[in-house]
Design an enzyme around this catalytic site. Structure first.
Site: not given
Ligand code: PEP
Ligand code: MG
Length: 565
Positions: A195, A330, A442-443, A453, A490
């Site tokens: 983040h 979301r 990302n996840d 991550r 996203c």
């Molecule tokens: C992701 O996991 O790619 C995502 C967009 O959600 P976050 O990064 O908030 O976990």
């Molecule tokens: Mg995510």
């Protein structure tokens, strides 16, 4: 200068927020684990003088914060002023002085114990008061640092712009950074999808994470040049290098507001926002809509669930910035590195694999239903086209239940995030129920590669170009095509122009990213026909490593070099 000398003056990490900037290093002091001083005062100590020193240092800390508040603007000013008031709050200072006089504790330990008492009382009171615990801890650390002659913890407050160097940054630290002061960020820890990376990108601050021994290598006040695309930090750059970086920074591209490939294939280019203020910046950057509104970012430090009325107000202020346009909201994605005390358990052994995202509604269905009520009310009151999606969906049943819960409230466009391999492989049946899917790379990368991550040391695994990740994305797009449903991305992968080309080639229909990335991604897509995207995506998927996949795609896109990307 020889090439070797130049090499020796550059340290490397992972570039997570593009852009180049130079400035003097300001280090963020390490957090205070415990006072260093002895706990008890010697027998013959002057207790009154020791108690007096607590008040004096508390006053000094408050004054420093107040001055910083005057220099800061917007949200940072309010936060700093509230913290400044806490530093001289009699509840804390008097309790600490009592510990000095009655129990002969040394001033740092007296402040430490008094802060623990005050934090305990505030937690018991709950609500707004419990949310102040973070301020108590913050001022506690500052007063202890002042008493022990240590550098102040937290983001350094300076008059001149600087390059911030830290072990890592908490989301709250990053959110408060002032882009006019912090020219670039360098951290020892953190991965490309942490983040910290996401927030620095959204603030448009160049950032390099995962720089080993950054605090040892980059001394305070040394001038450095940070390249957030290449992932390098150059010590003592030449005047020409600094001038070139400044010239490039001044030459920023703009986005026309319509995403398409060179042959006119439409790819919606949307923005990710974390808090309502970001929506205006997204609209100004030309975003076609919002592809991911991370609602949890509005309430991260809350001890208790926000009321429906408050949620309606927050959601409306995002919807208002995009009348007639798509806004994907979301539902709360709490858990793992985004704990929310009212929703998540803090002692799970493995939080990334725990009760997070939509799973929190199994135990707390009311919080999800309240949130959906709030979204429905906000949608009713504003003109934006509201889409809703759930994070961390893994099964067809979860999809069905979520879509039904949205439908009961008139939220007809309900979708799911594809972040878990199970959802990618079941995209066909899932999209027979859901109106759309949005891939959270990302996840998804974290779970496909079993690579946390947040860990810089695993960054080579946590890469969207890993062929297994590309195959998961393709499986999702195939499921979407079977059901004629849109599939967007996203996650941060959408913000990298070369990756964006591969994603479009795999069949992704929209890309959502931080507003700062829109112009670069749009420029590269506009120079690339769809067939080229498809050909490069196929070759990348068939590659045997992330390096090979990346070099195939980058090698096939000379436009990247022409645009300095
Ligand atoms: C992701 O996991 O790619 C995502 C967009 O959600 P976050 O990064 O908030 O976990
Ligand atoms: Mg995510």
């Amino acid at each position: 200068m020889t090439e070797d000398e130049q090499q020796a003056r550059t340290v490397r990490g992972i570039g997570v927020s593009p852009g180049r900037a130079a400035g003097p290093v300001a280090q963020m002091a390490a957090p205070i684990a415990e006072p260093r001083s002895r706990r008890g005062l010697p027998f013959n100590s002057d207790l009154d003088a020791a108690a007096q020193s607590v008040a004096e240092h508390a006053q000094r800390v408050a004054q420093g914060l107040e001055e910083a508040a005057q220099r800061a603007g917007g949200a940072s000013r309010d936060v700093l002023q509230t913290t400044a008031q806490m530093a001289t709050d009699p509840m804390l200072v008097t309790a600490a002085q009592a510990y000095v006089r009655d129990e002969r504790l040394s001033p740092p330990w007296a402040v430490w114990e008094a802060a623990a008492d005050v934090a305990g009382q505030l937690t018991e009171l709950g609500g707004y008061m419990a949310e102040r615990v973070r301020d108590v801890v913050d001022v506690r650390d500052r007063i202890v640092a002042s008493l022990e002659g240590l550098p102040m913890p937290g983001v350094p407050q300076r008059h001149d712009p600087f390059v911030l160097v830290a072990v890592d940054l908490a989301p709250a630290d990053t959110a408060l950074l002032d882009p006019s002061k912090v020219r670039a960020i360098v951290t020892e820890q953190g991965g490309p999808t942490s983040h910290t990376a996401i927030l620095s990108r959204s603030l448009g601050i160049p950032a390099v994470v995962g720089v080993a021994r950054a605090l040892q290598e980059l001394n305070a006040n040394t001038t450095v040049l940070v390249d957030g695309a290449a992932g390098t930090v150059t010590l003592h750059p030449t005047a020409e290098q600094v001038a070139e970086a400044e010239r490039q920074a001044a030459q920023s591209r703009t986005f026309s507001g319509v995403g398409r490939t060179a042959d006119g294939h439409r790819v919606e280019l949307l923005a990710n926002v974390g808090e309502p203020g970001g929506a205006t910046a997204a609209a100004e950057a030309g975003a076609e809509g919002i592809g991911l509104f991370r609602t949890e970012f509005c309430f991260l430090d809350r001890a208790e669930e926000p009321s429906v009325e408050e949620q309606v107000a927050q959601y409306r202020s995002v919807l208002r910035a995009f009348p007639g346009k798509k806004v994907v909201i979301r539902t709360l994605d709490a858990g793992a590195d985004k704990p929310m005390p009212f929703l998540t358990d803090t002692d799970e052994p493995n939080p990334a694999l725990g009760v997070r995202g939509l799973r929190t509604s199994w135990r707390n269905p009311k919080i999800l239903s309240n949130q959906l009520d709030a979204i429905a009310q906000a949608a009713e009151l504003e003109d934006a086209e509201v889409w809703v999606m759930a994070p961390m969906v893994a099964t067809v049943d979860e999809t069905e239940e979520f879509v039904a819960a949205c439908g009961r409230r008139g939220l007809q466009t309900a979708g799911v995030m594809v972040e878990v391999p199970s959802a990618a492989l079941l995209a066909g049946p899932i999209l027979a129920r859901a109106a759309f899917a949005s891939i959270g790379t990302n996840d998804l990368i974290q779970y496909v590669m079993a690579a946390d991550r947040l860990l810089g040391s695993l960054a080579s695994l946590a890469d969207a170009f890993q062929p297994a990740v590309l195959r998961m994305i393709e499986a999702t797009c195939t499921g979407g095509a079977q059901q004629a449903r849109p599939v967007g991305v996203c996650g941060e992968a959408a913000a990298d122009p070369a990756t964006a080309v591969a994603l479009v080639g795999l069949g992704v229909t929209s890309l959502s990213m931080s507003p700062h990335s829109l112009a670069d991604v749009a420029a590269v897509l506009e120079a690339t026909p769809l067939t080229r995207c498809q050909e490069l995506a196929r070759l990348a998927m068939e590659a045997e490593s992330a390096e090979e996949a990346r070099s195939i795609v980058r090698g096939g896109l000379p436009v990247l070099g022409e645009l300095g990307l």
